[in-house]
Write a protein that holds these residues in place. Sequence first.
Motif, PDB file in Angstrom:
ATOM      1  N   PRO A 289      47.369  15.416 -40.400  1.00 10.47           N
ATOM      2  CA  PRO A 289      47.171  14.611 -41.596  1.00 10.47           C
ATOM      3  C   PRO A 289      46.107  13.326 -41.542  1.00 10.47           C
ATOM      4  CG  PRO A 289      49.508  15.003 -41.420  1.00 10.47           C
ATOM      5  CD  PRO A 289      48.960  15.576 -40.016  1.00 10.47           C
ATOM      6  N   HIS A 290      45.401  13.244 -42.292  1.00 13.62           N
ATOM      7  CA  HIS A 290      44.340  12.123 -42.171  1.00 13.62           C
ATOM      8  C   HIS A 290      43.935  11.474 -43.360  1.00 13.62           C
ATOM      9  CE1 HIS A 290      41.290   9.793 -40.139  1.00 13.62           C
ATOM     10  NE2 HIS A 290      40.331  10.317 -40.648  1.00 13.62           N
ATOM     11  N   VAL A 291      43.896  10.160 -43.790  1.00  9.37           N
ATOM     12  CA  VAL A 291      43.556   9.610 -45.055  1.00  9.37           C
ATOM     13  C   VAL A 291      42.645   8.318 -44.703  1.00  9.37           C
ATOM     14  CG1 VAL A 291      44.146   8.228 -46.920  1.00  9.37           C
ATOM     15  CG2 VAL A 291      45.644  10.122 -46.076  1.00  9.37           C
ATOM     16  N   VAL A 292      41.355   8.194 -45.218  1.00  7.51           N
ATOM     17  CA  VAL A 292      40.604   7.195 -44.952  1.00  7.51           C
ATOM     18  C   VAL A 292      40.419   6.457 -46.286  1.00  7.51           C
ATOM     19  CG1 VAL A 292      38.049   6.723 -44.493  1.00  7.51           C
ATOM     20  CG2 VAL A 292      39.147   8.219 -43.178  1.00  7.51           C
ATOM     21  N   VAL A 293      40.337   5.098 -46.401  1.00  9.12           N
ATOM     22  CA  VAL A 293      40.324   4.267 -47.449  1.00  9.12           C
ATOM     23  C   VAL A 293      39.262   3.265 -47.067  1.00  9.12           C
ATOM     24  CG1 VAL A 293      41.535   2.529 -48.742  1.00  9.12           C
ATOM     25  CG2 VAL A 293      42.923   4.454 -47.730  1.00  9.12           C
ATOM     26  N   ASP A 294      38.232   3.339 -47.957  1.00  4.03           N
ATOM     27  CA  ASP A 294      37.168   2.441 -48.279  1.00  4.03           C
ATOM     28  C   ASP A 294      36.894   1.845 -49.460  1.00  4.03           C
ATOM     29  OD1 ASP A 294      34.878   1.009 -47.645  1.00  4.03           O
ATOM     30  OD2 ASP A 294      33.770   2.596 -46.919  1.00  4.03           O
ATOM     31  N   ARG A 295      37.046   0.495 -49.745  1.00  3.61           N
ATOM     32  CA  ARG A 295      37.109   0.027 -51.298  1.00  3.61           C
ATOM     33  C   ARG A 295      37.835   0.912 -52.007  1.00  3.61           C
ATOM     34  NH1 ARG A 295      30.628  -0.266 -50.104  1.00  3.61           N
ATOM     35  NH2 ARG A 295      31.282   1.137 -48.360  1.00  3.61           N
ATOM     36  N   GLU A 296      37.395   1.152 -53.064  1.00  5.89           N
ATOM     37  CA  GLU A 296      38.145   1.952 -54.147  1.00  5.89           C
ATOM     38  C   GLU A 296      38.383   3.393 -53.868  1.00  5.89           C
ATOM     39  OE1 GLU A 296      34.289   3.399 -55.400  1.00  5.89           O
ATOM     40  OE2 GLU A 296      34.802   1.598 -54.536  1.00  5.89           O
ATOM     41  N   LEU A 297      37.772   4.064 -52.613  1.00  4.75           N
ATOM     42  CA  LEU A 297      37.890   5.553 -52.410  1.00  4.75           C
ATOM     43  C   LEU A 297      38.865   5.627 -51.289  1.00  4.75           C
ATOM     44  CD1 LEU A 297      36.327   8.128 -52.891  1.00  4.75           C
ATOM     45  CD2 LEU A 297      34.677   7.560 -50.988  1.00  4.75           C
ATOM     46  N   ILE A 298      39.536   6.859 -51.806  1.00  4.34           N
ATOM     47  CA  ILE A 298      40.892   7.206 -50.801  1.00  4.34           C
ATOM     48  C   ILE A 298      40.460   8.682 -50.711  1.00  4.34           C
ATOM     49  CG2 ILE A 298      43.132   7.352 -50.511  1.00  4.34           C
ATOM     50  CD1 ILE A 298      43.280   4.985 -52.950  1.00  4.34           C
TER      51      ILE A 298
END
Length: 264
Positions: free
Chosen positions: A231-240
């Motif tokens: 599992p891997h999630v990246v959050v950058d500003r509004e983008l998930i």
Amino acid sequence: MTKGKVLVVGSNATRIEVQGNRWGATGQYLNETVVPAMALEAAGYEVVLATPNGEKPTIDAASDAPAHFENDAAAYRAGRDYFDASAAMNSPRTLRSVIDDGLDGFAGVFVPGGQAPVVDLMQDAEVGEILRHFHEAEKPTALLCHGPIALTAAMPDPRAFRAALIAGDDAKASEWAKDWTYRDYRMTIFSASEEKVVEEHILHAKMYFDMPQALTAAGGRVETTPVDFEPHVVVDRELITGQNPRSDHPLAKAFVEALDARLG
């Protein structure tokens, strides 16, 4: 009363081009569609499903199994029942009708995976219009597995971009992507090595391009795990963005948290 509406953008694709002038069966992944949608409803949000032609997405047969629910048969059954019988999954709208009625009333947008978005959503002008709205309004925008490829729809000419990728011309693809909305965003997507598993065991053929290759050519800063299917999630500003099918629960959690945070 609900906390707000969340738009789920589904695909209508049922087959995908593969090398050798052939086609393979495709669709949306069951767990990638229902796990986040069910989490949204559990958190108090209303789910609105929309697709390009207004028809319900097709579930990829490869995903229709308890294995994609951590071998939990009860979780699989609950997910299957939700997709088959819930009001949210059985009242799809067209993307155009949602746009025409106004996007301001939506708190966020989510795009599930499966390889289907590689066929239609990544080059759909209405998807691009939707994504640009949520970007400009800084509203949570979540995409899972192959779903992040839909982000390319937010560039000026996504069809030309996709055609260049299929032709094997990454330099030309990058030219078409020069004004991309998500340039320099950190993001993740189904990795090239994970794609090889699908090519070898499901499609039995090679695709024309892999997902990190496409988003890198577009100008994204793509991050994937060194171990496949972790599992891997990246959050950058509004983008998930979530990398793979097993990122379904972590992405749902991050998305709900972002929606709740925006509500204050």
